[in-house]
Design a protein around this motif. Structure first.
Motif, PDB file in Angstrom:
ATOM      1  N   ALA A 135      11.433  11.933  -4.555  1.00 19.08           N
ATOM      2  CA  ALA A 135       9.902  11.621  -5.265  1.00 19.08           C
ATOM      3  C   ALA A 135       9.035  10.443  -4.437  1.00 19.08           C
ATOM      4  O   ALA A 135      10.426   9.730  -3.841  1.00 19.08           O
ATOM      5  N   SER A 136       8.580   9.999  -4.009  1.00 19.75           N
ATOM      6  CA  SER A 136       7.696   9.099  -3.097  1.00 19.75           C
ATOM      7  C   SER A 136       6.045   8.458  -3.221  1.00 19.75           C
ATOM      8  O   SER A 136       5.487   8.896  -3.679  1.00 19.75           O
ATOM      9  N   SER A 137       5.936   7.444  -3.159  1.00 21.62           N
ATOM     10  CA  SER A 137       4.542   6.996  -2.592  1.00 21.62           C
ATOM     11  C   SER A 137       4.134   5.561  -1.278  1.00 21.62           C
ATOM     12  O   SER A 137       5.358   4.950  -1.768  1.00 21.62           O
ATOM     13  N   HIS A 138       2.579   5.535  -0.997  1.00 20.41           N
ATOM     14  CA  HIS A 138       2.749   4.842  -0.442  1.00 20.41           C
ATOM     15  C   HIS A 138       1.899   3.525  -0.664  1.00 20.41           C
ATOM     16  O   HIS A 138       0.522   4.176  -0.109  1.00 20.41           O
ATOM     17  N   ASN A 139       1.784   2.724  -0.639  1.00 20.18           N
ATOM     18  CA  ASN A 139       0.511   1.650  -1.665  1.00 20.18           C
ATOM     19  C   ASN A 139      -0.420   2.018  -0.741  1.00 20.18           C
ATOM     20  O   ASN A 139      -1.250   2.339  -1.511  1.00 20.18           O
ATOM     21  N   THR A 140      -1.059   1.643   0.181  1.00 18.15           N
ATOM     22  CA  THR A 140      -2.475   1.778   0.501  1.00 18.15           C
ATOM     23  C   THR A 140      -2.363   3.232   1.170  1.00 18.15           C
ATOM     24  O   THR A 140      -3.592   3.588   1.797  1.00 18.15           O
ATOM     25  N   ALA A 141      -1.738   4.056   1.305  1.00 16.79           N
ATOM     26  CA  ALA A 141      -2.529   4.515   1.437  1.00 16.79           C
ATOM     27  C   ALA A 141      -2.886   5.875  -0.025  1.00 16.79           C
ATOM     28  O   ALA A 141      -3.696   6.517   0.212  1.00 16.79           O
ATOM     29  N   VAL A 142      -2.260   5.741  -0.870  1.00 16.72           N
ATOM     30  CA  VAL A 142      -2.184   5.618  -2.120  1.00 16.72           C
ATOM     31  C   VAL A 142      -3.830   4.795  -2.762  1.00 16.72           C
ATOM     32  O   VAL A 142      -4.532   5.754  -3.323  1.00 16.72           O
ATOM     33  N   GLU A 143      -3.651   3.421  -2.064  1.00 20.62           N
ATOM     34  CA  GLU A 143      -5.135   2.775  -2.536  1.00 20.62           C
ATOM     35  C   GLU A 143      -6.231   3.559  -2.042  1.00 20.62           C
ATOM     36  O   GLU A 143      -7.323   3.751  -2.381  1.00 20.62           O
ATOM     37  N   LYS A 144      -5.831   3.308  -0.549  1.00 21.36           N
ATOM     38  CA  LYS A 144      -7.739   4.339   0.169  1.00 21.36           C
ATOM     39  C   LYS A 144      -7.378   5.487  -0.669  1.00 21.36           C
ATOM     40  O   LYS A 144      -8.996   5.541  -0.601  1.00 21.36           O
ATOM     41  N   GLN A 145      -6.926   6.315  -1.309  1.00 27.07           N
ATOM     42  CA  GLN A 145      -7.234   7.686  -1.657  1.00 27.07           C
ATOM     43  C   GLN A 145      -7.744   7.532  -2.957  1.00 27.07           C
ATOM     44  O   GLN A 145      -9.162   8.197  -3.598  1.00 27.07           O
ATOM     45  N   PHE A 146      -7.042   6.913  -3.867  1.00 26.67           N
ATOM     46  CA  PHE A 146      -7.409   6.526  -5.539  1.00 26.67           C
ATOM     47  C   PHE A 146      -8.615   5.637  -5.755  1.00 26.67           C
ATOM     48  O   PHE A 146      -9.153   6.136  -6.306  1.00 26.67           O
ATOM     49  N   ARG A 147      -8.460   4.682  -5.041  1.00 24.82           N
ATOM     50  CA  ARG A 147      -9.679   3.113  -5.317  1.00 24.82           C
ATOM     51  C   ARG A 147      -9.938   3.108  -3.828  1.00 24.82           C
ATOM     52  O   ARG A 147     -11.309   3.730  -3.895  1.00 24.82           O
ATOM     53  N   TYR A 148     -10.318   1.832  -3.427  1.00 21.41           N
ATOM     54  CA  TYR A 148     -11.240   1.257  -2.503  1.00 21.41           C
ATOM     55  C   TYR A 148     -10.446   1.292  -0.829  1.00 21.41           C
ATOM     56  O   TYR A 148      -8.984   0.746  -1.499  1.00 21.41           O
ATOM     57  N   SER A 277       3.911   0.940 -10.043  1.00 17.81           N
ATOM     58  CA  SER A 277       3.113   2.600 -10.576  1.00 17.81           C
ATOM     59  C   SER A 277       3.752   3.206  -9.676  1.00 17.81           C
ATOM     60  O   SER A 277       4.040   2.625  -8.257  1.00 17.81           O
ATOM     61  N   GLY A 278       3.515   4.468  -9.296  1.00 16.72           N
ATOM     62  CA  GLY A 278       3.492   5.326  -7.824  1.00 16.72           C
ATOM     63  C   GLY A 278       4.940   6.167  -8.513  1.00 16.72           C
ATOM     64  O   GLY A 278       6.186   5.684  -8.891  1.00 16.72           O
ATOM     65  N   PRO A 279       4.992   7.433  -7.937  1.00 17.09           N
ATOM     66  CA  PRO A 279       5.994   8.272  -7.935  1.00 17.09           C
ATOM     67  C   PRO A 279       7.410   7.980  -6.974  1.00 17.09           C
ATOM     68  O   PRO A 279       8.078   7.985  -7.513  1.00 17.09           O
ATOM     69  N   GLY A 280       7.403   7.031  -5.625  1.00 21.54           N
ATOM     70  CA  GLY A 280       8.134   6.185  -5.689  1.00 21.54           C
ATOM     71  C   GLY A 280       9.033   5.194  -6.589  1.00 21.54           C
ATOM     72  O   GLY A 280       9.754   4.407  -5.857  1.00 21.54           O
ATOM     73  N   CYS A 281       8.485   5.189  -7.036  1.00 26.51           N
ATOM     74  CA  CYS A 281       8.461   3.581  -8.458  1.00 26.51           C
ATOM     75  C   CYS A 281      10.071   4.318  -8.993  1.00 26.51           C
ATOM     76  O   CYS A 281      10.763   3.386  -9.023  1.00 26.51           O
ATOM     77  N   SER A 282       9.565   4.529 -10.500  1.00 30.71           N
ATOM     78  CA  SER A 282      11.248   5.161 -10.528  1.00 30.71           C
ATOM     79  C   SER A 282      12.039   5.932  -9.912  1.00 30.71           C
ATOM     80  O   SER A 282      13.394   5.531 -10.078  1.00 30.71           O
ATOM     81  N   ALA A 283      11.947   6.740  -8.383  1.00 29.95           N
ATOM     82  CA  ALA A 283      11.924   7.841  -7.668  1.00 29.95           C
ATOM     83  C   ALA A 283      12.931   6.563  -6.807  1.00 29.95           C
ATOM     84  O   ALA A 283      15.324   6.449  -6.861  1.00 29.95           O
TER      85      ALA A 283
END
Lengths: 336, 336
Positions: A135-148, A277-283
């Motif tokens: 699993a994975s996540s990318h801080n700014t990709a997620v921020e852009k999509q979920f927040r501002y 947080s993010g899927p990449g955290c526990s992974a």
């Protein structure tokens, strides 16, 4: 195999023969930097979008795991995993590069253990010789999509968490050396009516508690069986909420024994508010740091409980509450 | 269990003991209306958003399947499934209502067979006694997210397809009466460099061909073993492209034997351009119409090949090509 209603016991104890963990610049400054295989000094990874950079994290973590196991990618039969981006393009596009048969999974930040549970199940029952899960996540990709857009400099309350830039991948096999996956408990969707997407930890805590208690009951185990019970990304607030719930239910989990990946990955002083947080955290924390500690003999048995908030920006806008889920997987190494 | 690199043969032949199929107003006017358990006369299903209406489709299809099997929802151990909406909220929210342990899957329009493959695998190996698996889509929820608000009246080229409003769910068990799931082949991500999201069928065809040929090779079967090989939603154009590829590769699949769910569900004259699409397309056509025909003795062995386009609106805007995937599952009924 099935024990109780939703717990699987893996009698063949599939082996995590190698892992790959890749992180970004914020993780490079974090507390667990030494546990990553690869750290990037900027968020773009030489790509022209954050989503493409996100994809590269998955590719690199997978390549690392394959390389460390001394395999060729053609020997890997399946990739099971996912991420938080709409339609999961980073993971799907990484599987295009890998060429591995692909089972896309979505469990938000619980995806890491959804994948390890299903992956271990397949290996345990001779459905695969080698498979990758991650699993994975990318801080700014997620921020852009979920927040501002981060450039707006929007303020966040202290209950908010920081999305990890990272990918963590495990290579499972039915033989070989390494930590072994011994059981898994699949989560139900639990919704306590919370609506604040800046307090995910609080929303997810009851799901973690539900799955942990189901796991202990269905396997007929005392919490002391585990040296460590580690949640995915509850953060400070979610951890407190869940400890209160255990106390209320009379579940004897000791505070020292109960940790959270979201509280491990960064250093004190990094501006992460309630934690990571993010899927990449526990992974990344499990497949890097925690398995390293198991190999050093610090823990023999751990229970990893990855938690996920199953909301979307649209469901929040439509006034929906936040349904949450947690999947638990036990990993054992050493001992008898 | 594992045959070849990515095919599972299910020696216990898990049974589809019941199904639930729910559709919308356009499906009610379609060619397969009689095969749905429930049809709605408007797209809103008494909800205040299309996404919530979408969720109700999943809830109702699941309830129908449980009811027809004479079970209580507490007896169902897992729900495996997903949809196309960002972060899969319709499916996750339906699982909140159901209360069933939940494994979220994402494979775009291939999700139906990703779920049936994994679900049958779990039942075959005693990982579950009863589980639900399904996929769904909602025309206007998907149009809003992937293209334009329908009120804009945007024009579409003749290669475009019409997203099905519907949910199809199967209830699997290790015993009982009904069609049996006998094998599954998991798809790889195939990308031939196509970029037009209004020609998904053409983009997905090579993925379908890759999986079908792998399935036949790994199971060492001649295509004539199957009375029907049915793709998910290739539409007119994708079907033509794949027949050309079979011819080129010397794979002896007869035209009459090779059909597409996306070309079955609507009537001639309904304005669906190249055919139907959406995760709900193959899910409702297979779990409704095709299983009914199997029960009437029209087919003894079918191979369902659900195809998915793993793009997102953002990946398209970023100039990415369209990676595609197809998962194949064989279903048998009657005969020896």
């Amino acid at each position: 195999m099935l024990t109780g209603h939703r717990t699987w016991v893996f009698d063949q104890k599939p082996v995590i023969i190698s892992t790959g963990t890749v992180g970004g610049p914020f993780e490079a400054k974090g507390a667990l930097a030494n546990d990553f295989d690869l750290l990037h000094s900027d968020l773009w990874l030489k790509q022209d979008s954050y989503e493409k950079a996100h994809k590269v994290l998955v590719e690199e973590a997978s390549q690392k795991a394959i390389e460390k196991a001394g395999l060729q990618k053609e020997q890997v039969q399946f990739f099971l995993g996912g991420d938080l981006i709409n339609q999961m393009t980073p993971t799907s596009f990484a599987c295009r590069t890998l060429g591995t048969p692909y089972l896309g999974l979505f469990g938000a930040c619980s995806t890491s253990m959804e994948g390890l549970a299903l992956g271990a199940y397949l290996v345990n029952t001779k459905g695969a010789n080698y498979l990758l899960t991650g699993a994975s996540s990318h801080n700014t990709a997620v921020e852009k999509q979920f927040r501002y857009p981060t450039e707006y400099g929007g303020q966040k309350p202290p209950t908010a968490q920081w999305t990890v830039t990272g990918a963590g991948v495990a290579l499972l096999s039915d033989s070989g050396e390494g930590p072994r996956v011994t059981s898994a408990t699949i989560g139900r969707v639990i919704d306590m009516g919370m609506t604040d997407p800046f307090n995910m930890g609080g929303a997810m805590a009851p799901a973690a508690v539900d799955t942990i208690e189901a796991h202990l009951t269905e396997r007929n185990l005392d919490p002391s069986y585990y040296d460590l019970i580690v949640t995915g990304d509850l953060g400070h607030i979610g951890r407190e909420v869940s400890l209160d719930l255990f106390k209320k239910h009379g579940t004897p989990i000791r505070e020292e024994q109960y940790q959270d990946c979201g509280l491990m990955i960064y250093r004190e002083g990094q501006p992460v508010l309630s934690g990571a947080s993010g899927p990449g955290c526990s992974a990344t924390v499990v497949y890097g740091h925690l398995l390293n500690r198991m190999k050093k003999g610090e823990f023999k048995r751990i229970l990893v409980v990855a938690t996920g908030a199953l909301l979307s920006p649209l469901s929040f806008q439509q006034g929906e509450t936040i349904p949450c889920i947690a999947h638990a997987v036990s990993i054992e190494y050493g001992g008898e």
